[in-house]
Design an enzyme around this catalytic site. Sequence first.
Site, mmCIF file in Angstrom:
data_model
loop_
_atom_site.group_PDB
_atom_site.id
_atom_site.type_symbol
_atom_site.label_atom_id
_atom_site.label_comp_id
_atom_site.label_asym_id
_atom_site.label_seq_id
_atom_site.Cartn_x
_atom_site.Cartn_y
_atom_site.Cartn_z
ATOM 1 N N ASP A 46 -8.550 -1.171 6.038
ATOM 2 C CA ASP A 46 -8.439 0.012 6.888
ATOM 3 C C ASP A 46 -8.200 1.308 6.127
ATOM 4 O O ASP A 46 -8.525 2.389 6.616
ATOM 5 C CB ASP A 46 -7.266 -0.181 7.861
ATOM 6 C CG ASP A 46 -5.950 -0.378 7.112
ATOM 7 O OD1 ASP A 46 -5.919 -1.204 6.165
ATOM 8 O OD2 ASP A 46 -4.959 0.305 7.440
ATOM 9 N N THR B 253 0.849 -1.196 0.000
ATOM 10 C CA THR B 253 0.000 0.000 0.000
ATOM 11 C C THR B 253 0.882 1.243 0.000
ATOM 12 O O THR B 253 2.038 1.164 0.409
ATOM 13 C CB THR B 253 -0.839 -0.081 1.298
ATOM 14 O OG1 THR B 253 -1.767 -1.130 1.139
ATOM 15 C CG2 THR B 253 -1.541 1.194 1.647
ATOM 16 N N THR C 27 -0.085 0.937 7.053
ATOM 17 C CA THR C 27 -0.006 -0.116 6.042
ATOM 18 C C THR C 27 0.156 -1.459 6.733
ATOM 19 O O THR C 27 0.826 -1.543 7.758
ATOM 20 C CB THR C 27 1.176 0.107 5.086
ATOM 21 O OG1 THR C 27 1.387 -1.110 4.341
ATOM 22 C CG2 THR C 27 2.457 0.465 5.802
ATOM 23 N N GLY C 28 -0.455 -2.469 6.167
ATOM 24 C CA GLY C 28 -0.348 -3.795 6.763
ATOM 25 C C GLY C 28 -1.683 -4.497 6.759
ATOM 26 O O GLY C 28 -2.560 -4.148 5.974
HETATM 27 N N1 ASP Z 1 -3.757 -2.045 4.794
HETATM 28 C C1 ASP Z 1 -4.083 -2.494 3.468
HETATM 29 C C2 ASP Z 1 -5.402 -3.216 3.510
HETATM 30 O O1 ASP Z 1 -5.628 -3.953 4.458
HETATM 31 C C3 ASP Z 1 -3.066 -3.400 2.870
HETATM 32 C C4 ASP Z 1 -1.607 -3.032 3.063
HETATM 33 O O2 ASP Z 1 -1.298 -2.018 3.654
HETATM 34 O O3 ASP Z 1 -0.740 -3.771 2.591
HETATM 35 O O4 ASP Z 1 -6.167 -3.106 2.581
#
Ligand code: ASP
Length: 298
Positions: free
Chosen positions: A190, A159, A210-211
């Site tokens: 999120d 992200t 991010t995550g």
């Molecule tokens: N947070 C993002 C989501 O859950 C994905 C990411 O940050 O890699 O959509």
Amino acid sequence: MPYALLIHGGADTRQPESYTDEEAANMRAALKAALLAGQTVLTNHGSALDAVEAAVCVLEDSGCFDAGRGAYLNVDGGHDLDSAIMDGRTGAAGAAAHLHTVKNPVRLARRVMEATSHVLLVAEGAERFAQDEGLEFVGADYFVESGTNVPEVNRPTGTVGAVALDTAGNLAAATSTGGTRERRAGRVGDTPIIGAGTYADNAVGAVSGTGEGEFFLRAVLAHDIAARVEYGGVLLAQAARTALSAKLTARGGKGGVIALDPAGVPVVVFNTPTMARGIVTAANTDPAVALFDEAFPV
Ligand code: ASP
């Protein structure tokens, strides 16, 4: 007031060795280009909002990250893009989720914030509004991953997000994503939820996460960090570290956040092996970028 721009290209569970040289070089170049785009805004006394939008657009267009052109596929082979933006000066926020054909979701989030009385638009209604606003649209062949084609190497990672402090002392945050891998069609994470993946308040700080979005959603993590500062009186860096450890790591979640405090002090925390990141400030006008455990000013 000195400016600052801090960006991320996602926290990633991949080990550094799994990146090809070409992939890492492309990511570094995209991060640098995004910093330069935002820096141009800030050195011309543009707003933090314009700076985060400009930086995120470059990352969306790069195809190197899980946002915009690089968006991951869902299990049905489709794209569901989400984005949010927040103005620390006014507390205004805009977001758009479950987009399939809007080229730059962050631009739509900004339009939702500024041209409607709403905070979040989703799916067909959001795309119709993007049409009314004259935004750019793309077909399925625009994306790096398309149909069932996920490249073995040089596949997008992470992200994207940006937090900025402008020369007027205002903060802003923006985040954009193509969602997690192996998600069901229709899943929203999120990123477009204000307070979960994106938050900004001039009095406290600006945060982009991010995550694993489900963990950020359950913890309302970006706002949790801000609340620790606002109600607990701790520094933003301490708040981010504690929140990440208590609400993400301790619960088995993976990810990271970038944040800027009202004086432009940058914060980067993550619990993954890698996190693409970049920074440029009035004091350090040469963009600095990093992917791995390597020299970085924060
Ligand atoms: N947070 C993002 C989501 O859950 C994905 C990411 O940050 O890699 O959509």
